[in-house]
Design a protein around this motif. Sequence first.
Motif, PDB file in Angstrom:
ATOM      1  N   SER A 184       0.871  -1.182   0.000  1.00  0.00           N
ATOM      2  CA  SER A 184       0.000   0.000   0.000  1.00  0.00           C
ATOM      3  C   SER A 184       0.908   1.232   0.000  1.00  0.00           C
ATOM      4  O   SER A 184       2.143   1.122   0.049  1.00  0.00           O
ATOM      5  CB  SER A 184      -0.945  -0.031   1.201  1.00  0.00           C
ATOM      6  OG  SER A 184      -0.267   0.356   2.370  1.00  0.00           O
ATOM      7  N   GLY A 185       0.319   2.397  -0.027  1.00  0.00           N
ATOM      8  CA  GLY A 185       1.091   3.630  -0.141  1.00  0.00           C
ATOM      9  C   GLY A 185       2.111   3.815   0.972  1.00  0.00           C
ATOM     10  O   GLY A 185       3.212   4.344   0.741  1.00  0.00           O
ATOM     11  N   SER A 186       1.775   3.375   2.172  1.00  0.00           N
ATOM     12  CA  SER A 186       2.689   3.557   3.311  1.00  0.00           C
ATOM     13  C   SER A 186       4.027   2.859   3.065  1.00  0.00           C
ATOM     14  O   SER A 186       5.063   3.307   3.582  1.00  0.00           O
ATOM     15  CB  SER A 186       2.063   3.013   4.599  1.00  0.00           C
ATOM     16  OG  SER A 186       0.837   3.645   4.843  1.00  0.00           O
ATOM     17  N   MET A 230       6.134   5.258   1.402  1.00  0.00           N
ATOM     18  CA  MET A 230       6.573   6.300   2.351  1.00  0.00           C
ATOM     19  C   MET A 230       7.784   5.787   3.134  1.00  0.00           C
ATOM     20  O   MET A 230       8.782   6.489   3.309  1.00  0.00           O
ATOM     21  CB  MET A 230       5.434   6.656   3.323  1.00  0.00           C
ATOM     22  CG  MET A 230       4.273   7.398   2.688  1.00  0.00           C
ATOM     23  SD  MET A 230       2.883   7.643   3.849  1.00  0.00           S
ATOM     24  CE  MET A 230       3.521   8.932   4.919  1.00  0.00           C
ATOM     25  N   GLN A 248       2.722  16.035   2.626  1.00  0.00           N
ATOM     26  CA  GLN A 248       1.642  15.538   1.774  1.00  0.00           C
ATOM     27  C   GLN A 248       1.259  16.623   0.761  1.00  0.00           C
ATOM     28  O   GLN A 248       1.219  17.809   1.133  1.00  0.00           O
ATOM     29  CB  GLN A 248       0.390  15.234   2.628  1.00  0.00           C
ATOM     30  CG  GLN A 248       0.356  13.898   3.313  1.00  0.00           C
ATOM     31  CD  GLN A 248       1.547  13.579   4.206  1.00  0.00           C
ATOM     32  OE1 GLN A 248       2.027  14.400   4.959  1.00  0.00           O
ATOM     33  NE2 GLN A 248       2.008  12.346   4.121  1.00  0.00           N
ATOM     34  N   SER A 256      -1.704  16.305  -0.609  1.00  0.00           N
ATOM     35  CA  SER A 256      -3.099  16.369  -0.169  1.00  0.00           C
ATOM     36  C   SER A 256      -3.174  15.546   1.110  1.00  0.00           C
ATOM     37  O   SER A 256      -2.948  14.338   1.088  1.00  0.00           O
ATOM     38  CB  SER A 256      -4.002  15.803  -1.275  1.00  0.00           C
ATOM     39  OG  SER A 256      -5.205  15.315  -0.745  1.00  0.00           O
ATOM     40  N   ILE A 290      -0.388  10.621  -2.481  1.00  0.00           N
ATOM     41  CA  ILE A 290      -1.278   9.454  -2.539  1.00  0.00           C
ATOM     42  C   ILE A 290      -2.712   9.853  -2.909  1.00  0.00           C
ATOM     43  O   ILE A 290      -3.404   9.111  -3.601  1.00  0.00           O
ATOM     44  CB  ILE A 290      -1.173   8.653  -1.214  1.00  0.00           C
ATOM     45  CG1 ILE A 290       0.215   7.978  -1.160  1.00  0.00           C
ATOM     46  CG2 ILE A 290      -2.291   7.623  -1.068  1.00  0.00           C
ATOM     47  CD1 ILE A 290       0.554   7.238   0.121  1.00  0.00           C
ATOM     48  N   GLN A 336      -5.212   2.709  -4.766  1.00  0.00           N
ATOM     49  CA  GLN A 336      -6.653   2.704  -4.410  1.00  0.00           C
ATOM     50  C   GLN A 336      -7.268   4.094  -4.304  1.00  0.00           C
ATOM     51  O   GLN A 336      -8.284   4.275  -3.638  1.00  0.00           O
ATOM     52  CB  GLN A 336      -6.869   1.925  -3.112  1.00  0.00           C
ATOM     53  CG  GLN A 336      -6.510   2.639  -1.810  1.00  0.00           C
ATOM     54  CD  GLN A 336      -5.040   2.587  -1.455  1.00  0.00           C
ATOM     55  OE1 GLN A 336      -4.194   2.405  -2.310  1.00  0.00           O
ATOM     56  NE2 GLN A 336      -4.723   2.761  -0.189  1.00  0.00           N
TER      57      GLN A 336
HETATM   58  C1  LIG Z   1      -2.295  11.199   1.938  1.00  0.00           C
HETATM   59  C2  LIG Z   1      -2.170   9.759   2.337  1.00  0.00           C
HETATM   60  N1  LIG Z   1      -0.975   9.301   2.715  1.00  0.00           N
HETATM   61  C3  LIG Z   1      -0.791   8.030   3.069  1.00  0.00           C
HETATM   62  C4  LIG Z   1      -1.838   7.142   3.079  1.00  0.00           C
HETATM   63  C5  LIG Z   1      -1.587   5.746   3.483  1.00  0.00           C
HETATM   64  O1  LIG Z   1      -1.674   4.941   2.373  1.00  0.00           O
HETATM   65  P1  LIG Z   1      -1.996   3.390   2.490  1.00  0.00           P
HETATM   66  O2  LIG Z   1      -3.221   3.281   3.334  1.00  0.00           O
HETATM   67  O3  LIG Z   1      -2.200   3.007   1.062  1.00  0.00           O
HETATM   68  O4  LIG Z   1      -0.824   2.748   3.108  1.00  0.00           O
HETATM   69  C6  LIG Z   1      -3.108   7.566   2.710  1.00  0.00           C
HETATM   70  C7  LIG Z   1      -4.264   6.653   2.752  1.00  0.00           C
HETATM   71  O5  LIG Z   1      -5.399   7.050   2.843  1.00  0.00           O
HETATM   72  C8  LIG Z   1      -3.275   8.905   2.328  1.00  0.00           C
HETATM   73  O6  LIG Z   1      -4.472   9.357   1.942  1.00  0.00           O
END
Ligand SMILES: Cc1ncc(COP(=O)(O)O)c(C=O)c1O
Length: 386
Positions: free
Chosen positions: A61-63, A66, A135, A137, A167, A190
Amino acid sequence: MLKQYLLSPGPTAVPERVLLRMAHPMIHHRTPQFSAIFAETKRMLEQVYQTSNDALMLASSGSGAMEAAITNLCSPGDTIIYVNGGKFGERWGKIAAKYGVNAVEIKVQWGDAVEVAAVEAALNANPAAKGVFLQASETSTTTEHPVREVARLTANRDGCVTVVDAITALGVIDMPMDDWGLDVVITGSQKALMLPPGLAMIALSDKAWALTESATCPNFYFDLVTERKNQQAGKDTTAWTPAASLVIGLNEVLKMMFEEGLDNLFARHALLAKAARAGVAALGMKPVSTAPASSATGAFVPEGVDGGAFVKYLRDTMGVTFAGGQDHLKGKIIRIAHLGYYDVFDITTAMSAIEIALNRFGHPVQMGAGVAAAQTVLAERFPAQG
Ligand SMILES: Cc1ncc(COP(=O)(O)O)c(C=O)c1O
């Protein structure tokens, strides 16, 4: 039967065309067939990033991306600066702490954008900082931070980069990575990329790649140097087993994005956001953000309405899934998504659902007020006739 509508800022709705493409029989990922799809997908992704560098795909996932940004750019004992104006900004600090990276926090009131002067002051106070992490957003507060201006601050500082969690921004707003001098840009499947969760993407500038040469934070799965070697043109594969069906789905998504045209896509997101803001304002709901994002709109539920119960009722009794608030905004706000596969009638549905729910919660509401305000904005999406 209760028809379901997914209006949360991730996961977002997946277009039928993409679902069908992903439903094809699985192919093996170490084959010329997959590599051809992978290479084409990567090229299109880089066009959305607006970069001449590599946009890498990671099965996470996005994290995960990060974390990869921190471990690939930093060493234990290094200093970074991060903007904490919400749940996701806070995450930079948590990841850094795990790796012994000293994270200097710029605390921002939830709902506000970071002030560029505050970033400049932090950079001056920490001249050895490896970068500013923020971020584009901040989804928890539906707020946009001024990443372009922040990148201007790091541009002339040797060994100091701007790392952007995009993200919920990439594919929503026009943020050309190379033109704006963004050094690292991260996204996830997602959100605006209209896919199920499980794929993260990250691109690095030359300046950021240079930092990877001296960084000593441990990493194995998220070793971006190894990934780049594998993913570059000619090899067209991934170091580890890729999220193959998501890569194939992304191929279809990117084709859809280019069929629409990126400028039209950005304009659509801006219009939907404007309409959502007009809709909630007409219902007397105060905005969460002073710098509202184009990805999602946050609004306070009226005094006397339990926001947690409200969002649950919308989801479980009415079939419309929104997001509520996190941390101290829990039970206080509702977040309406408009990133990815959304259009005019998703916003009118959102407004209509909120009005009916307010009525059911005994809150005085003029039925149709939010819908009407949104419609007035949304009409612009269609050409005038006659
Ligand atoms: C701005 C932002 N950063 C990080 C994340 C974390 O991403 P993930 O839940 O895909 O790990 C999200 C998830 O909603 C997000 O909106």
